[in-house]
Each structure stands twice: as structure tokens, then as C-alpha cells.
Scaffold this motif. Structure first.
Motif, PDB file in Angstrom:
ATOM      1  N   SER A 193      14.972   1.918  -1.140  1.00  0.00           N
ATOM      2  CA  SER A 193      15.316   0.524  -1.440  1.00  0.00           C
ATOM      3  C   SER A 193      14.133  -0.435  -1.296  1.00  0.00           C
ATOM      4  O   SER A 193      13.943  -1.324  -2.143  1.00  0.00           O
ATOM      5  CB  SER A 193      16.463   0.059  -0.535  1.00  0.00           C
ATOM      6  N   ASN A 194      13.310  -0.258  -0.253  1.00  0.00           N
ATOM      7  CA  ASN A 194      12.196  -1.186  -0.021  1.00  0.00           C
ATOM      8  C   ASN A 194      11.208  -1.194  -1.186  1.00  0.00           C
ATOM      9  O   ASN A 194      10.708  -2.246  -1.595  1.00  0.00           O
ATOM     10  CB  ASN A 194      11.462  -0.824   1.269  1.00  0.00           C
ATOM     11  N   TYR A 195      10.942  -0.012  -1.731  1.00  0.00           N
ATOM     12  CA  TYR A 195       9.964   0.084  -2.810  1.00  0.00           C
ATOM     13  C   TYR A 195      10.615  -0.112  -4.177  1.00  0.00           C
ATOM     14  O   TYR A 195       9.961  -0.562  -5.121  1.00  0.00           O
ATOM     15  CB  TYR A 195       9.237   1.431  -2.728  1.00  0.00           C
ATOM     16  N   ARG A 196      11.905   0.184  -4.265  1.00  0.00           N
ATOM     17  CA  ARG A 196      12.618  -0.104  -5.508  1.00  0.00           C
ATOM     18  C   ARG A 196      12.661  -1.608  -5.761  1.00  0.00           C
ATOM     19  O   ARG A 196      12.587  -2.056  -6.911  1.00  0.00           O
ATOM     20  CB  ARG A 196      14.042   0.469  -5.439  1.00  0.00           C
ATOM     21  N   GLN A 197      12.768  -2.396  -4.685  1.00  0.00           N
ATOM     22  CA  GLN A 197      12.767  -3.852  -4.827  1.00  0.00           C
ATOM     23  C   GLN A 197      11.428  -4.372  -5.359  1.00  0.00           C
ATOM     24  O   GLN A 197      11.390  -5.316  -6.130  1.00  0.00           O
ATOM     25  CB  GLN A 197      13.067  -4.504  -3.473  1.00  0.00           C
TER      26      GLN A 197
ATOM     27  N   SER B 294       8.076   4.276 -10.062  1.00  0.00           N
ATOM     28  CA  SER B 294       9.060   3.223 -10.382  1.00  0.00           C
ATOM     29  C   SER B 294      10.499   3.722 -10.387  1.00  0.00           C
ATOM     30  O   SER B 294      11.426   2.913 -10.432  1.00  0.00           O
ATOM     31  CB  SER B 294       8.735   2.609 -11.744  1.00  0.00           C
ATOM     32  N   THR B 295      10.709   5.031 -10.337  1.00  0.00           N
ATOM     33  CA  THR B 295      12.081   5.564 -10.333  1.00  0.00           C
ATOM     34  C   THR B 295      12.562   5.889  -8.928  1.00  0.00           C
ATOM     35  O   THR B 295      13.620   6.511  -8.760  1.00  0.00           O
ATOM     36  CB  THR B 295      12.160   6.838 -11.201  1.00  0.00           C
TER      37      THR B 295
ATOM     38  N   MET C  44       0.827  -1.203   0.000  1.00  0.00           N
ATOM     39  CA  MET C  44       0.000   0.000   0.000  1.00  0.00           C
ATOM     40  C   MET C  44       0.863   1.255   0.000  1.00  0.00           C
ATOM     41  O   MET C  44       0.491   2.286  -0.571  1.00  0.00           O
ATOM     42  CB  MET C  44      -0.931  -0.001   1.212  1.00  0.00           C
ATOM     43  N   GLY C  45       2.023   1.182   0.646  1.00  0.00           N
ATOM     44  CA  GLY C  45       2.944   2.317   0.632  1.00  0.00           C
ATOM     45  C   GLY C  45       3.475   2.612  -0.754  1.00  0.00           C
ATOM     46  O   GLY C  45       3.962   3.717  -1.032  1.00  0.00           O
ATOM     47  N   LEU C  46       3.398   1.617  -1.639  1.00  0.00           N
ATOM     48  CA  LEU C  46       3.888   1.785  -3.004  1.00  0.00           C
ATOM     49  C   LEU C  46       3.109   2.864  -3.752  1.00  0.00           C
ATOM     50  O   LEU C  46       3.613   3.440  -4.722  1.00  0.00           O
ATOM     51  CB  LEU C  46       3.759   0.449  -3.743  1.00  0.00           C
TER      52      LEU C  46
END
Length: 373
Positions: free
Chosen positions: A229-233, A224-225, A217-219
């Protein structure tokens, strides 16, 4: 031999049972409604008869699948049972049996690596179609290809067909597929659709994967850029490779298949039985030992355990043959030991003996017997 036909038979039986229970329950309810009506509804009776015919056709189809699985299982059991009747490993019967076994391993290896055309041709040429699982791997390859195209549709359909089995092994595959579909919606900027998707497909998993859902949900607040790190993964395209691997492992588990090809396991078992510390000593290599050959099978051996020998055996470095009472060890004056047969053959051929390690020249008269206690 793999037990895929047995697993297929079990699934077919469960499918038949579910179809029967569902349809019979529905038909009984429908029949009760007809009986409760003051007048006989002819059209309802015709519809009921039509559903019975469809049920009969479906059960006939499932029965055909069961019979085919039973036939293939019997063929494989007969093949395995034929080994019991072979008493001599040097016989032609054993050579034929082991050749078939090797070919099944090769087909399995090719199938697991997506080389289905080669696997099909080899199985057909060797007439071992009933001993291999080509159809299973072809179906799996279609799902893997769809995942490689970044589509979860076929994989989710497979999960639905095997829902109860996946639940028993506590597989997270379906959740990860749903999560990936949600990620793709966010990547495309379809935020309202993504939120609806979470409510419909991810929320039911909250008891098991609440933390993952909260992170997902935090995404919504990151594109996408992002450099977080947590959401880049989560946006990483390598997640598709993870899904493909997860599907493969679950597919193997559900069908009682080994995680590695049987060819790999067999090679590893054979190399482990031969691997000793001498294989890695410059003056202890055996010309007939595959582990000692660093250019071929030796490349597969470094990570394998060493062989455990309760009783040691001496192997001649010249001939690769075991030295025993019929081929006793002889000691040269320089202290090196070789088999009597190899030294006699060398003297007969060259007129003298040359020690391959020191280059010194001797004759058989210079040697002495070694007695091992």
C-alpha cells in the motif's frame, strides 16, 4: 476587490532590486579589474557599456510593469471609493455599482474553473478588464494543464520564480513536484537516472522531508504493479490531481486570493443570514425565502450555520412580507396567523379568506389582532 495588482507590484519591486544588486555588483567587479590592469582594455569597456544598456532595458521593462500595476490598483481603489459616495441603496448609482461587482464575481468564478474564453468575453462586454485578474488565471491554467499532462516543468519554473515567497509560507509544492519527477523515472525503469535525480534534487530537502525521501528510495525495489500500500500510493496517478490542487492553493495564497470563488462566499453569506430552523419545517416555509426553496439555493444551504437573530421578526407565509405596525398580524379562528395586507387582498380578490394550511373559509370579521410582546 482582489489585491493581485498590489502583489504583482511588490514582486516587480523585489525583482528590480535583485537585478540592480546583482548587475551592479558584477559591473563594479568588472570595472575594478579593468582599473587594475596596466592598460585600458577597450573591448572590456565596450562589453561593460553593453551590459549597462541591457540593464537599463531590463529596468525599463520592470518599470513599465510597475506602472501598469499602479494604474490598475488606482482603478480598483476608485471603484471601491465610489461606494462611499452612494447614500441610497435604491439609487441607480448603487444598482450600477453592485452590477459591476456581480460581474467581477462571475468572471472570477469562470476563470477559476478554466472557462477563460467566457471570462474574457464577459469582462470585455462589461468593460471591467481592469477589475479582474484574467492574465493571472490564464497563466495558472497553463501550469495546471501541464500538470494534467503529467509534466512538472512549468510548475517547477513557477516555483523557481516564487521561491522566496513559497519558502515564507513553508510550501512543500516544489519538493512534491521533484518527488513526482523521481517517481516517473522509476516507473519508466530509468533507475540510474532516478538515483542521480535524488542526489541532485531531493537530497537538499532531507532536513525537512527525510522520511519521505527514505520511502521514495524504497520505491526502487517495487514496480508500479506492487500490492504494497505505501508504494502503491506513490505510483497512484491521483497524485497529479493532488499536485494541481496544491499549486492552486499556493497560487491563491501568494496572490492573497480567497480559496473559494467570491461568488460562492457571497452566496453562503447571504444564505446564512436568511437560514432559520423554520426553513426546514413543512408548515413554516416562506415563499420568498431562497433557503426554503429546496430546488434552487436551498441545495447550497444545508451545511451552512443558522442565522442568529437578536430581535425576531414575523414574516407572513402568504405574502412573504414582514408583519409590523403598518402590516399587523391577524389571527384566524383556527389559530393560524397571517398579515392584514395579505388577508385583505385575498378577500377583495376571492370574496372570502381560505387558510392555506387548513383549508377553512373565513372573512375579515372573523379575525382578531395579535399583540406581540
Amino acid at each position: 476587490m482582489e489585491v493581485v495588482p498590489l502583489e504583482r507590484l511588490k514582486r516587480s519591486f523585489r525583482s528590480s532590486q535583485k537585478v540592480i544588486e546583482k548587475e551592479i555588483s558584477s559591473l563594479v567587479n568588472k570595472l575594478n579589474d579593468i582599473c587594475a590592469s596596466p592598460e585600458i582594455d577597450q573591448q572590456a569597456l565596450k562589453d561593460l557599456a553593453g551590459r549597462l544598456k541591457l540593464l537599463k532595458a531590463k529596468l525599463a521593462e520592470l518599470r513599465k510593469e510597475e506602472q501598469e500595476s499602479i494604474r490598475i490598483t488606482k482603478v480598483r481603489l476608485d471603484y471601491l471609493n465610489s461606494l462611499v459616495k452612494i447614500t441610497n441603496v435604491d439609487s441607480d448609482e448603487y444598482v450600477r455599482w453592485s452590477t459591476i461587482r456581480l460581474n467581477t464575481m462571475l468572471v472570477d468564478y469562470l476563470s477559476r474553473h478554466g472557462l477563460n474564453e467566457s471570462a474574457t468575453k464577459l469582462s470585455k462586454d462589461c468593460m471591467i478588464e481592469d477589475l479582474v485578474d484574467l492574465e493571472l488565471f490564464k497563466q495558472a491554467q497553463k501550469i495546471q494543464d501541464s500538470l494534467a499532462r503529467h509534466s512538472c516543468t512549468e510548475a517547477l519554473q513557477w516555483c523557481n520564480e516564487n521561491k522566496s515567497s513559497l519558502k515564507k509560507i513553508k510550501s512543500p509544492l516544489e519538493f512534491n513536484l521533484r518527488l513526482q519527477e523521481y517517481i516517473e523515472l522509476v516507473r519508466e525503469g530509468k533507475i540510474p537516472t532516478a538515483i542521480q535525480y535524488v542526489r541532485k534534487y531531493l537530497t537538499p530537502w532531507s532536513d525537512l522531508y527525510l522520511k519521505e525521501i527514505q520511502q521514495a528510495m524504497g520505491l526502487l525495489a517495487f514496480n508500479s504493479t506492487t500490492k504494497c500500500s505505501n508504494y502503491r500510493q506513490l505510483y497512484d496517478q491521483k497524485r497529479w490531481n493532488f499536485l494541481i490542487n496544491s499549486f492552486q492553493m499556493d497560487n491563491f495564497t501568494l496572490n492573497n486570493l480567497t480559496k473559494q470563488p467570491m461568488l460562492n462566499l457571497t452566496l453562503q453569506a447571504g444564505l446564512t443570514a436568511l437560514k432559520t430552523h423554520s426553513c426546514y419545517q413543512s408548515d413554516g416555509k416562506n415563499i420568498n425565502c431562497p433557503v426554503c426553496s429546496s430546488e434552487s439555493f436551498g441545495k447550497l444551504a444545508p451545511m451552512l450555520p443558522y442565522s442568529h437573530h437578536v430581535n425576531s421578526s414575523l414574516v407572513c407565509r402568504l405574502s412573504g412580507k414582514i408583519m409590523d405596525e403598518s402590516n399587523p398580524p391577524l389571527v384566524l379562528p383556527n389559530g393560524y396567523v397571517y398579515s392584514a395586507m395579505a388577508l385583505k387582498e385575498m378577500q377583495e380578490r376571492d370574496g372570502y379568506i381560505i387558510c392555506p394550511r387548513s383549508g377553512a373559509t373565513y372573512t375579515l370579521m372573523d379575525t382578531r389582532k395579535a399583540f406581540i410582546s
